[in-house]
Design an enzyme around this catalytic site. Structure first.
Site, PDB file in Angstrom:
ATOM      1  CD  GLU A 115     148.216 -66.340  -6.308  1.00  0.00           C
ATOM      2  OE1 GLU A 115     147.510 -66.932  -7.142  1.00  0.00           O
ATOM      3  OE2 GLU A 115     148.327 -65.100  -6.269  1.00  0.00           O
ATOM      4  CD  GLU A 172     143.230 -67.437  -5.721  1.00  0.00           C
ATOM      5  OE1 GLU A 172     143.379 -67.099  -6.926  1.00  0.00           O
ATOM      6  OE2 GLU A 172     143.719 -66.803  -4.772  1.00  0.00           O
TER       7      GLU A 172
END
Length: 602
Positions: A161, A234
């Site tokens: 991320e 995710e």
């Protein structure tokens, strides 16, 4: 022999071994699950119809002190990966070095913060040299487990991320090269929420997206990478909890409808979390969207498998759905492991915090308060977790002002009498007037370092600056490192404990004995207690706090033994006479995850 063809993304779908492959993944972190339960949880993942395990690798556990590497027992990452392979699962490894994961400092070791110029997650030399040393030890453990070598690892993630952080345009290239140069040869990926996709890519690496609802990034990802397979790295099955707010839930029906649509569109998926597990000890992180919010010890996440490994409604619905995407019949789910509500344990003895100081890891004196990370503890790697006691003498009363230098919460004592609490919201306490010398004590708790956002460089804990009395900085501090490791809890046993019939002096450690015939999983409950930490046979289960939402701490059966088991509760403010047990977790209140909840970057 020709080289085995690993995961490829040469068209709009993945291939593995040259054949079309849809990634049906689930996240289970080995460091959040007792090792004795690894096989059970992985069998349950496979029996749900998933074909791939994903896991992070927490740098702060594997290198707790600079140059000290731990990869044994609970941290035997290689055995975990091999076990997944033996059970017929592929593995996507997410080695960081930053992982987020609602884990203290996003998995980065706290000793990095000893460097006053530190710029985490950048190509600052102090950070890259530490990463290189860590990867020199970590990556050779992974390379033999890669697909080309007959292992289960089919893909490796490049950092995590980074698009929302994006402080250094050279950084992802550095991490990519750090992996490749050490022998990582399998498929590389990045992952970002839709806000980070624009800045989270690196040449030659497939981007994936993290989301909970379909409006968040799928189309954007498809436009950024035409003619490439799509993957949700995710898919959030629920959400994490912070102390003082409700327990988050996400309805099973909504989750299943979104997963069904993703799969119908041929999009690969990883369920995050499939089984959340527990932030044992002091390893929970924190968020800082508008104010500091520490996360709970439970990482249940409202996942398909509960914190204690039970099947939820989500599990059964997901299994029914995934059975239609498996060419072969999926295996039957293993039997549910039993749990037991043991009889309440009567607290028999206590010892005050003040008496325990003789067992502290480090006692240090300095003119000014020193942050936890800069204390000369743990071979000069500083104190990572727990509490630090700061003491000095005062000669008057007036206004004590923390100047917002308390990280994160301090109990304030005058001559061992509690006079107030300092934290991010409360920065001033009145001190009564007296002309005699008195001892001022501040018991400062590191409640968990922020695990995401641009303020990570400033996550030093303890007292991080001056404390003033009537605007005059206090000086000449004694500091006690109370990281409450197993060795510290064991040392406490040699001291003289008092019967609880006498009124305790708080804070204090309270002790009771749980007698067990057959060790079984359970939950520890502390009704009418206030705030502190629970240890069973020296193992730190995590924090308890009456503000909720978590009302019970998961205790894996393998940490118990037949016969006497010692339970020690560190209590800051108010203890009860008994320690209770339950078969199931309890929450004070719940709320549905109705909107995306991201770390607001400050």
């Amino acid at each position: 022999m020709s080289e085995r063809k690993g995961l490829r993304a040469d068209s709009t779908h993945f291939t593995l071994g040259g054949a079309p492959f849809l990634i049906l993944g689930g996240s289970i972190h080995y460091f959040r699950v007792h090792r004795a339960h690894w096989r059970d949880r992985l069998l349950k993942l496979k029996a749900c119809g998933l074909n791939t395990l994903t896991t992070y690798v927490p740098w702060n556990l594997h290198e707790p002190e600079r140059g000290v590497y731990l990869f044994q027992e609970q941290l035997d990452m290689e055995e975990y990966i091999r076990l997944a392979g033996e059970l017929g699962l592929w593995v996507i490894l997410r080695p960081g070095p930053y992982i987020c994961a609602e884990w203290d400092l996003g998995g980065l070791p706290s000793w990095l913060l000893q460097d006053k110029k530190m710029k985490l997650r950048t190509t600052y030399s102090g950070f890259t040299s530490a990463v290189n040393s860590y990867f020199d030890n970590l990556i050779p453990r992974i390379t033999p487990l890669q697909f080309k070598n007959g292992g289960p690892v089919i893909a490796v993630q490049v950092e995590n991320e980074y698009g929302l952080y994006a402080k250094d345009e050279k950084y992802l290239s550095f991490i990519k090269e750090a992996l490749l140069s050490r022998g990582i040869s399998e498929f590389l990926m990045t992952s970002d929420s839709h806000e980070g996709l624009k800045h989270g890519g690196v040449d030659g690496v497939l981007q994936t997206v993290n989301l909970q609802r379909l409006s968040d990034g799928i189309q954007q990802l498809a436009e950024m990478q035409p003619k490439k397979p799509l993957m949700v790295m995710e898919y959030w099955s629920g959400w994490f909890d912070v102390w003082g707010e409700p327990h988050h839930v996400f309805t099973a029906q909504e989750m299943i409808s979104i997963v069904r649509e993703l799969l119908d569109r041929g999009i690969s998926i990883n369920i995050y979390m499939f089984h959340g597990g527990t932030n044992f000890g002091f390893m929970n992180g924190a968020v800082y969207p508008d104010t500091y919010k520490p996360e709970t010890s439970s990482y249940d996440f409202d996942a398909p498998l509960t914190e204690s490994g039970d099947y939820s409604t989500k599990y059964h619905l997901l299994r029914n759905l995934l059975s239609t995407y498996n060419k072969e019949p999926i295996s039957e789910p293993p039997a549910v492991q039993s749990r037991r509500a043991y009889e309440p344990v009567v607290v028999s003895h206590y010892i005050s915090l003040w008496e325990s100081l003789q067992c502290a890891e480090t006692h240090f004196r300095a003119d000014d308060p020193v942050s936890m990370e800069n204390l000369p503890a743990n071979h000069n790697n500083g104190q990572s977790y727990g509490y630090t006691l700061y003491q000095t003498h005062i000669y008057s009363g007036g206004e004590l002002n923390s100047k917002n230098h308390v990280r994160d919460r301090a109990l304030v004592f005058i001559d061992r009498e509690l006079i107030g609490v300092l934290d991010y919201r409360t920065q001033k306490v009145r001190v009564s007037h007296s002309k005699s010398e008195r001892t001022l004590s501040l018991l400062v708790e590191n409640c968990g370092r922020v695990n995401c956002g641009t303020i990570m460089d400033n996550q030093q804990k303890g007292l991080v600056g001056d404390i003033t009395l009537n605007d005059v900085p206090l000086k000449k501090f004694s500091m006690y490192c109370l990281d409450m490791k197993t060795s510290f809890i064991n040392r406490l046993q040699s001291l003289k404990w008092m019967p609880v019939g006498q009124k305790p002096t708080y804070p204090a450690f309270f002790r009771g004995t749980l007698v067990v015939d057959q060790p079984t999983d359970t939950f520890v409950k502390l009704p009418n207690w206030s705030k502190g930490v629970v240890f069973v046979n020296g193992q730190n289960l995590g924090r308890h706090w009456s503000v909720g939402p978590q009302k019970a701490l998961y205790l894996p059966g393998p940490w118990l033994k037949s016969g006497d088991n010692e339970i020690v509760v560190f209590e800051e403010l108010k203890a009860a006479e008994t320690i209770h047990f339950a078969e199931n977790p309890e929450y004070s209140k719940t709320v549905e995850v109705s909107t995306q909840l991201f770390c607001t970057l400050l």
